[in-house]
Scaffold this motif. Structure first.
Motif, short mmCIF file in Angstrom:
data_model
loop_
_atom_site.label_atom_id
_atom_site.label_comp_id
_atom_site.label_asym_id
_atom_site.label_seq_id
_atom_site.Cartn_x
_atom_site.Cartn_y
_atom_site.Cartn_z
N LEU A 104 -10.25 -5.40 -3.88
CA LEU A 104 -11.15 -6.06 -2.92
C LEU A 104 -11.23 -5.27 -1.62
N ALA A 105 -10.09 -4.79 -1.14
CA ALA A 105 -10.09 -3.99 0.10
C ALA A 105 -10.88 -2.70 -0.08
N GLY A 106 -10.76 -2.08 -1.26
CA GLY A 106 -11.51 -0.85 -1.52
C GLY A 106 -13.00 -1.09 -1.62
N GLN A 107 -13.38 -2.21 -2.26
CA GLN A 107 -14.80 -2.53 -2.42
C GLN A 107 -15.48 -2.85 -1.09
N ILE A 152 3.19 2.30 -4.86
CA ILE A 152 1.88 2.93 -4.72
C ILE A 152 1.81 3.85 -3.51
N HIS A 153 2.76 3.72 -2.59
CA HIS A 153 2.80 4.57 -1.39
C HIS A 153 3.38 5.95 -1.65
N GLU A 154 3.99 6.17 -2.79
CA GLU A 154 4.82 7.36 -2.98
C GLU A 154 4.01 8.62 -3.26
N ILE A 155 3.19 8.95 -2.28
CA ILE A 155 2.39 10.18 -2.27
C ILE A 155 2.84 11.00 -1.06
N SER A 156 3.27 12.22 -1.29
CA SER A 156 3.83 13.03 -0.21
C SER A 156 2.73 13.61 0.67
N TYR A 157 2.99 13.60 1.98
CA TYR A 157 2.04 14.16 2.94
C TYR A 157 2.82 14.47 4.22
N ARG A 158 2.45 15.56 4.86
CA ARG A 158 3.20 15.98 6.06
C ARG A 158 3.01 14.99 7.21
N CYS A 217 -6.14 8.90 -0.69
CA CYS A 217 -6.10 7.49 -0.32
C CYS A 217 -6.97 6.59 -1.20
N LYS A 218 -8.23 6.89 -1.28
CA LYS A 218 -9.19 5.98 -1.91
C LYS A 218 -8.87 5.62 -3.36
N PRO A 219 -8.44 6.56 -4.21
CA PRO A 219 -8.18 6.20 -5.61
C PRO A 219 -7.15 5.10 -5.79
N ARG A 220 -6.24 4.93 -4.84
CA ARG A 220 -5.20 3.92 -4.98
C ARG A 220 -5.69 2.51 -4.71
N LEU A 265 -10.96 10.23 -10.31
CA LEU A 265 -10.46 10.27 -8.94
C LEU A 265 -8.95 10.07 -8.89
N TRP A 266 -8.46 9.20 -9.77
CA TRP A 266 -7.02 8.97 -9.85
C TRP A 266 -6.30 10.24 -10.33
N ILE A 267 -6.83 10.86 -11.37
CA ILE A 267 -6.23 12.09 -11.89
C ILE A 267 -6.25 13.18 -10.82
N ARG A 268 -7.35 13.30 -10.08
CA ARG A 268 -7.44 14.29 -9.01
C ARG A 268 -6.36 14.03 -7.96
N MET A 269 -6.20 12.77 -7.58
CA MET A 269 -5.22 12.41 -6.57
C MET A 269 -3.80 12.76 -7.02
N VAL A 270 -3.45 12.38 -8.24
CA VAL A 270 -2.10 12.64 -8.73
C VAL A 270 -1.86 14.14 -8.89
N ALA A 271 -2.83 14.86 -9.46
CA ALA A 271 -2.68 16.30 -9.65
C ALA A 271 -2.53 17.01 -8.31
#
Length: 410
Positions: A255-258, A54-60, A116-119, A180-186
């Motif tokens: 739970l952490a998100g809520q 779930i961490h595999e999102i690229s960011y500088r 971050c939030k969608p995950r 939100l998930w689709i936005r994040m992945v796109a």
């Protein structure tokens, strides 16, 4: 000295199993009459993709999940609040959520919450597939900038249609966790250097490139953008992100998100966070003017309807150590306010200007002045990474393979 004691007492914990047979060194240096330990070693693995998928999102300029995991496991217990005032892609808070901690995420750049939030609110794969199937692709749709150097015309129509749909949902206040998930992945798939991205071959996705430079790459490689099926790419990345998630981890994240707090504020002014509530902060602030976040993220900002120039004005990108310290001093005062008695701050500063600027020693002064006690500095050494090899950087130089983390307690 307590950090050394904690390390020795925690041998049974998997996060620091290195202590059972590790080779690490400790030296002490004097600071205002206090002996502060600087501990050298490989505290977590240097291998790629060893943490949750779930961490595999690229960011500088992001650190590996193993870094926050080490401190979360060492210094907190289930239900404690973990905070990151410079959250970036959300590595600290995602790792905290996976491990049953409550979270507070903050970053002045609104892209951080988008990534971050969608995950924390993970949708089912089939629901993502169904939603994508119902998003229409318009045959005729206007693009306000020239992106022909990145995308095939049909791919661009799909991106623009998706952009229009998502931003329309947001404007109507109807974005749900699937949107939100689709936005994040796109957002994460807009450009990159493999077939898994919407674009033609370009730089890695954490280093977005200008249109002018992309044209030169296309000329040099004699390439033109080929058609990419954006919906298939989004689904493939969705499956990849979810491949290691267990039901318990999904429940922990939800739970952490809520119960979590997601802010887009200046880290010096976070009134939304109550006094004395944070058990652990793990963070890595902007380092001088080394990274140009708004330039790296211009394409992501465009897709999400964010003014990158306005965001750039808010991001701390100072040119001198004195200016940096002035800003970070105010951050430390705010961290002291929100940290509870017995809580900790792990402040990662890497290395800048080829190690000539000892930011860790400056940070010690800032933290102590704010009221914290400095427990020591952990210097994590790692072997070569693929990215550092690409740029011709030697091992443990320029902050690519070392982490310097100053640990404070309250």
């Amino acid at each position: 000295m307590r950090i050394l004691q904690l390390l020795k007492l925690k041998k049974k914990e998997e996060a620091i199993s290195f202590l059972e047979n590790a080779d690490y060194n400790v030296e002490f240096f004097e600071y205002s009459g206090q002996k502060i330990p600087r501990i050298y070693g490989e505290f977590w693995t240097s291998k790629q993709r060893q943490s949750s998928s779930i961490h595999e999102i690229s960011y500088r300029a992001c650190f590996k999940p193993e870094l926050p995991h080490f401190f979360i496991n060492l210094l907190t217990k289930r239900g404690d609040v973990v905070y990151d005032p410079f959250s970036g892609r959300g590595t600290t808070v995602i790792e905290a959520g996976l491990n049953g901690r409550r979270i507070i995420s903050n970053d002045v750049n609104p892209l951080s919450e988008i990534l971050c939030k969608p995950r924390f609110f993970i949708p089912d794969y089939e629901n993502v597939k169904e939603r994508l199937e119902h998003i229409p692709v318009k045959k005729h749709i206007f693009c306000d900038i020239d992106l022909s150097m990145f995308y095939h015309p049909e791919t661009l129509k799909e991106i623009l249609s998706l952009k229009e749909y998502l931003n329309g949902q947001r404007q109507k206040g109807e974005e749900d966790p699937i949107d939100l998930w689709i936005r994040m992945v796109a957002t994460n798939r807009l450009s990159g250097h493999s077939s898994g991205f919407f674009s033609v071959y370009t730089l890695p996705p954490n280093q977005a490139i200008s249109p002018e430079r992309q044209r030169k790459i296309n000329e040099r490689l004699n390439q033109t953008p080929l058609y990419k099926n954006t919906k298939s790419i989004i689904l493939k990345k969705t499956g990849s992100l979810l491949r290691k998630i267990t039901p318990e981890q999904k429940k922990n994240l939800l739970l952490a998100g809520q119960t979590g707090l997601f802010l887009s504020k200046d880290a010096r002014d976070t009134k939304e966070i109550p006094d004395s509530t944070v058990s652990l902060t793990v963070t890595s602030p902007p380092f001088l003017d080394v990274v140009q976040y708004h330039q790296d993220n211009w394409l992501r900002c465009w897709f999400n309807g964010i003014d990158s120039e306005e965001i750039a004005k808010k991001i701390t990108m100072v040119k001198t150590v004195k200016e940096w310290c002035n800003v970070m001093q105010e951050v430390f005062f705010e961290l002291y306010r929100v940290t509870k008695s017995g809580g900790y701050v792990a402040f990662e500063v890497g290395e800048v200007k080829k190690g000539k600027v000892p930011l860790d020693e400056y940070v010690i002064h800032l933290g102590i002045r704010a009221g914290f006690t400095c427990e020591g500095i952990l210097v994590n050494y790692q072997k070569f990474t693929k990215t550092s090899k690409i740029w011709g950087i030697e091992n443990n130089q320029l902050g690519t393979n070392t982490n310097r983390i100053v640990v404070f307690s309250k």
